[in-house]
Design a protein around this motif. Structure first.
Motif, PDB file in Angstrom:
ATOM      1  N   ARG A 180       0.846  -1.194   0.000  1.00  0.00           N
ATOM      2  CA  ARG A 180       0.000   0.000   0.000  1.00  0.00           C
ATOM      3  C   ARG A 180       0.884   1.247   0.000  1.00  0.00           C
ATOM      4  NH1 ARG A 180      -4.960   1.911   3.868  1.00  0.00           N
ATOM      5  NH2 ARG A 180      -6.011   2.877   2.130  1.00  0.00           N
ATOM      6  N   PHE A 181       1.092   1.799  -1.174  1.00  0.00           N
ATOM      7  CA  PHE A 181       1.929   3.000  -1.287  1.00  0.00           C
ATOM      8  C   PHE A 181       1.102   4.225  -0.896  1.00  0.00           C
ATOM      9  CE2 PHE A 181       3.961  -0.067  -4.039  1.00  0.00           C
ATOM     10  CZ  PHE A 181       5.307   0.118  -3.739  1.00  0.00           C
ATOM     11  N   ASP A 182       1.808   5.221  -0.357  1.00  0.00           N
ATOM     12  CA  ASP A 182       1.094   6.451   0.031  1.00  0.00           C
ATOM     13  C   ASP A 182       0.575   7.209  -1.186  1.00  0.00           C
ATOM     14  OD1 ASP A 182       1.505   6.154   2.804  1.00  0.00           O
ATOM     15  OD2 ASP A 182       3.546   6.961   2.622  1.00  0.00           O
ATOM     16  N   LEU A 183       1.409   7.297  -2.230  1.00  0.00           N
ATOM     17  CA  LEU A 183       0.994   8.089  -3.399  1.00  0.00           C
ATOM     18  C   LEU A 183       1.553   7.488  -4.682  1.00  0.00           C
ATOM     19  CD1 LEU A 183      -0.229  10.596  -4.808  1.00  0.00           C
ATOM     20  CD2 LEU A 183       1.906  11.812  -4.302  1.00  0.00           C
ATOM     21  N   LEU A 184       0.672   7.280  -5.635  1.00  0.00           N
ATOM     22  CA  LEU A 184       1.065   6.916  -6.991  1.00  0.00           C
ATOM     23  C   LEU A 184       0.815   8.131  -7.884  1.00  0.00           C
ATOM     24  CD1 LEU A 184       1.121   4.005  -5.961  1.00  0.00           C
ATOM     25  CD2 LEU A 184      -0.385   3.347  -7.828  1.00  0.00           C
ATOM     26  N   LEU A 185       1.856   8.575  -8.568  1.00  0.00           N
ATOM     27  CA  LEU A 185       1.711   9.676  -9.526  1.00  0.00           C
ATOM     28  C   LEU A 185       1.625   9.023 -10.901  1.00  0.00           C
ATOM     29  CD1 LEU A 185       4.367  11.921  -7.827  1.00  0.00           C
ATOM     30  CD2 LEU A 185       1.992  12.606  -8.197  1.00  0.00           C
ATOM     31  N   VAL A 186       0.423   8.988 -11.443  1.00  0.00           N
ATOM     32  CA  VAL A 186       0.160   8.148 -12.618  1.00  0.00           C
ATOM     33  C   VAL A 186      -0.102   9.005 -13.856  1.00  0.00           C
ATOM     34  CG1 VAL A 186      -1.340   6.337 -13.548  1.00  0.00           C
ATOM     35  CG2 VAL A 186      -0.836   6.389 -11.105  1.00  0.00           C
ATOM     36  N   GLY A 187       0.687   8.753 -14.898  1.00  0.00           N
ATOM     37  CA  GLY A 187       0.430   9.384 -16.188  1.00  0.00           C
ATOM     38  C   GLY A 187      -0.403   8.441 -17.044  1.00  0.00           C
ATOM     39  N   MET A 188      -0.765   8.913 -18.227  1.00  0.00           N
ATOM     40  CA  MET A 188      -1.539   8.055 -19.147  1.00  0.00           C
ATOM     41  C   MET A 188      -1.129   8.370 -20.579  1.00  0.00           C
ATOM     42  SD  MET A 188      -5.611   8.149 -19.984  1.00  0.00           S
ATOM     43  CE  MET A 188      -5.348   9.497 -21.143  1.00  0.00           C
ATOM     44  N   GLY A 189      -1.015   7.363 -21.407  1.00  0.00           N
ATOM     45  CA  GLY A 189      -0.715   7.581 -22.819  1.00  0.00           C
ATOM     46  C   GLY A 189      -1.996   7.871 -23.607  1.00  0.00           C
ATOM     47  N   PRO A 190      -1.867   8.364 -24.833  1.00  0.00           N
ATOM     48  CA  PRO A 190      -3.051   8.675 -25.648  1.00  0.00           C
ATOM     49  C   PRO A 190      -3.919   7.445 -25.940  1.00  0.00           C
ATOM     50  CG  PRO A 190      -1.055   9.587 -26.639  1.00  0.00           C
ATOM     51  CD  PRO A 190      -0.605   8.738 -25.494  1.00  0.00           C
ATOM     52  N   THR A 244      -2.282  15.569 -19.350  1.00  0.00           N
ATOM     53  CA  THR A 244      -2.329  16.842 -20.074  1.00  0.00           C
ATOM     54  C   THR A 244      -2.349  16.588 -21.584  1.00  0.00           C
ATOM     55  OG1 THR A 244       0.098  16.968 -20.026  1.00  0.00           O
ATOM     56  CG2 THR A 244      -1.088  18.129 -18.284  1.00  0.00           C
ATOM     57  N   GLY A 245      -2.974  17.500 -22.297  1.00  0.00           N
ATOM     58  CA  GLY A 245      -2.933  17.469 -23.759  1.00  0.00           C
ATOM     59  C   GLY A 245      -4.178  16.879 -24.383  1.00  0.00           C
ATOM     60  N   SER A 246      -4.592  17.501 -25.498  1.00  0.00           N
ATOM     61  CA  SER A 246      -5.847  17.088 -26.139  1.00  0.00           C
ATOM     62  C   SER A 246      -5.739  15.701 -26.778  1.00  0.00           C
ATOM     63  CB  SER A 246      -6.279  18.122 -27.176  1.00  0.00           C
ATOM     64  OG  SER A 246      -5.195  18.371 -28.032  1.00  0.00           O
ATOM     65  N   SER A 247      -4.513  15.220 -27.011  1.00  0.00           N
ATOM     66  CA  SER A 247      -4.382  13.873 -27.598  1.00  0.00           C
ATOM     67  C   SER A 247      -4.886  12.802 -26.616  1.00  0.00           C
ATOM     68  CB  SER A 247      -2.929  13.581 -27.966  1.00  0.00           C
ATOM     69  OG  SER A 247      -2.147  13.514 -26.788  1.00  0.00           O
ATOM     70  N   LYS A 248      -5.080  13.195 -25.363  1.00  0.00           N
ATOM     71  CA  LYS A 248      -5.526  12.231 -24.348  1.00  0.00           C
ATOM     72  C   LYS A 248      -6.997  12.420 -23.960  1.00  0.00           C
ATOM     73  CE  LYS A 248      -0.791  11.756 -22.845  1.00  0.00           C
ATOM     74  NZ  LYS A 248       0.227  11.919 -21.840  1.00  0.00           N
ATOM     75  N   ALA A 249      -7.672  13.318 -24.676  1.00  0.00           N
ATOM     76  CA  ALA A 249      -9.050  13.666 -24.290  1.00  0.00           C
ATOM     77  C   ALA A 249     -10.006  12.477 -24.398  1.00  0.00           C
ATOM     78  CB  ALA A 249      -9.550  14.829 -25.145  1.00  0.00           C
ATOM     79  N   GLU A 250      -9.820  11.631 -25.400  1.00  0.00           N
ATOM     80  CA  GLU A 250     -10.773  10.532 -25.606  1.00  0.00           C
ATOM     81  C   GLU A 250     -10.705   9.481 -24.473  1.00  0.00           C
ATOM     82  OE1 GLU A 250     -13.362  10.294 -27.231  1.00  0.00           O
ATOM     83  OE2 GLU A 250     -13.796   8.151 -27.104  1.00  0.00           O
ATOM     84  N   PRO A 251      -9.513   8.980 -24.126  1.00  0.00           N
ATOM     85  CA  PRO A 251      -9.506   8.054 -22.974  1.00  0.00           C
ATOM     86  C   PRO A 251      -9.959   8.711 -21.674  1.00  0.00           C
ATOM     87  CG  PRO A 251      -7.272   8.386 -23.839  1.00  0.00           C
ATOM     88  CD  PRO A 251      -8.207   9.011 -24.817  1.00  0.00           C
ATOM     89  N   VAL A 252      -9.692  10.012 -21.524  1.00  0.00           N
ATOM     90  CA  VAL A 252     -10.187  10.704 -20.325  1.00  0.00           C
ATOM     91  C   VAL A 252     -11.714  10.707 -20.346  1.00  0.00           C
ATOM     92  CG1 VAL A 252     -10.393  12.976 -19.191  1.00  0.00           C
ATOM     93  CG2 VAL A 252      -8.142  12.134 -19.925  1.00  0.00           C
ATOM     94  N   ASP A 279      -5.471  19.163 -17.662  1.00  0.00           N
ATOM     95  CA  ASP A 279      -5.494  20.498 -18.250  1.00  0.00           C
ATOM     96  C   ASP A 279      -6.703  20.576 -19.187  1.00  0.00           C
ATOM     97  OD1 ASP A 279      -4.776  19.151 -20.545  1.00  0.00           O
ATOM     98  OD2 ASP A 279      -2.951  20.299 -20.923  1.00  0.00           O
ATOM     99  N   LYS A 280      -6.921  21.765 -19.764  1.00  0.00           N
ATOM    100  CA  LYS A 280      -8.127  21.945 -20.583  1.00  0.00           C
ATOM    101  C   LYS A 280      -8.173  20.999 -21.770  1.00  0.00           C
ATOM    102  CE  LYS A 280      -8.562  26.449 -21.474  1.00  0.00           C
ATOM    103  NZ  LYS A 280      -8.935  27.866 -21.411  1.00  0.00           N
ATOM    104  N   GLY A 281      -6.977  20.748 -22.351  1.00  0.00           N
ATOM    105  CA  GLY A 281      -6.927  19.851 -23.506  1.00  0.00           C
ATOM    106  C   GLY A 281      -7.384  18.447 -23.139  1.00  0.00           C
ATOM    107  N   ALA A 282      -6.841  17.917 -22.058  1.00  0.00           N
ATOM    108  CA  ALA A 282      -7.194  16.545 -21.646  1.00  0.00           C
ATOM    109  C   ALA A 282      -8.660  16.448 -21.257  1.00  0.00           C
ATOM    110  CB  ALA A 282      -6.303  16.116 -20.480  1.00  0.00           C
TER     111      ALA A 282
END
Ligand SMILES: O=C1O[C@H](COP(=O)(O)O)[C@@H](O)[C@H](O)[C@H]1O
Length: 321
Positions: free
Chosen positions: A212-222, A275-283, A314-317
């Motif tokens: 059980r980690f305290d914090l995972l900083l997770v990114g996501m690909g497009p 961040t970024g509009s290329s990731k808007a669809e999975p978001v 961000d606004k794009g995502a």
């Protein structure tokens, strides 16, 4: 982003079996504070109740996430990356203070990729001076099986943009052993985590039995991948291992190690930083609530069993929400 030249870190414990421990110089909504430029805050329900063919392949994950159906998500949307970075810095610094106050340590897990653009305010004043860096223990959510001075290394990225700027004790930075094969590096990293549980540096979740980690900083690909867990890949159904490996990553480089879904979903806190509009669809698919697709994306499977997820977009995502 300015980068410090890579300095090969010393092997302080050359004979240590747990080579990943080689030290290196490596459901309350968040309330925006003074330093936090006012984001739009949304609260939405996740949608793991939408069982799918994919969730059948991933029975263990589906079982885990089905309990999360009513867990509201905290979603913050910022006008730009700068504002997002200010808010993420405050969130992380506050969490660090809280965890250090409670158990004397703060276990943080980094992704690779664009995350470090969003973390830049944390290594600037006031946080560079105020955070109790000596209590941090740093891990990687996933790592590419390359040497640590390779351009593709997530360790190098973290070192250049973060670790070289803050005084985290080298012995508390757990990079992978870059001399091993993908299988070997995954085994080694898992053994390292188990050793740290025994040493009481990490807790085990009493619910899941995973760390059980305290914090995972997770990114996501497009494509909606998180860590090195890619859409439709069989690794998504791994329910025993803590750390596993992939040799056919659709995104180069092909060989990587990665935390498994149950480890991700045992975390106390997850910050989804996108961040970024290329990731808007999975978001949209993860947060929009009206996904007609039957196969869940990896990002849709992030649902900590007993933890909290906060989305920093961000606004794009967020443009399709
Ligand atoms: O390959 C990877 O990609 C993801 C996403 O990267 P980004 O540059 O699109 O933010 C990252 O989170 C992961 O750790 C990394 O290995």
């Amino acid at each position: 982003m300015a980068s410090t030249p890579f300095v090969a870190p010393p092997r302080l414990f050359p004979n240590q079996r747990l080579s990943c421990a080689i030290p290196f110089s490596f459901s309350t909504p968040l309330i925006p504070c003074k330093l936090n430029p006012k984001p739009i805050t949304l609260s939405c329900k996740n949608r793991y109740n939408q069982r799918s063919s994919f969730s059948r392949i991933c029975a263990s994950m589906a079982d885990q996430v089905s309990t999360q159906t009513l867990n509201p998500k905290n979603v913050q949307i910022f006008d730009n990356g700068e504002d997002l970075s200010v808010a993420l810095a405050k969130y992380t610094a506050d969490l660090s203070q809280k965890c250090v106050g409670k158990r004397g340590t703060f276990s943080v897990v980094f992704s690779g990729g664009s995350l470090f653009n969003s973390l830049k305010k944390l290594v600037e004043p006031p946080y560079v001076d105020s955070v109790d860096w000596a209590k941090w223990h740093v891990f990687w959510l996933d790592e590419r099986v390359v040497l640590k001075d390779h351009a593709d290394s997530n360790y190098k990225l973290a070192y250049d943009n973060f670790l070289s700027k803050v005084p985290i004790p080298p012995g508390q930075v757990y990079a992978i052993n870059d001399t091993l094969s993908a299988e070997g590096a995954a085994d080694d990293y898992e053994a390292c985590l188990k050793h740290l549980v025994e040493a009481k540096v990490l807790d085990l979740s009493t619910t899941t039995g995973f760390p059980r980690f305290d914090l995972l900083l997770v990114g996501m690909g497009p494509d909606g991948h998180v860590a090195s867990l890619f859409p439709g890949h069989h690794l998504l159904s791994e329910n025993q291992r803590w750390v596993t490996f992939i040799k056919d990553s659709p995104k180069p480089p092909p060989e990587r190690i990665t935390f498994t879904c149950p480890v991700i979903n045992s975390a106390s806190n997850i910050a989804m930083v996108i961040t970024g509009s290329s990731k808007a669809e999975p978001v949209r698919r993860a947060l929009g609530g009206d996904d007609e697709n039957t196969d869940l994306l990896p990002v849709q499977m992030v649902a900590p069993k007993e933890g909290e997820t906060t989305w920093f977009l961000d606004k794009g995502a967020a443009s399709k929400l």
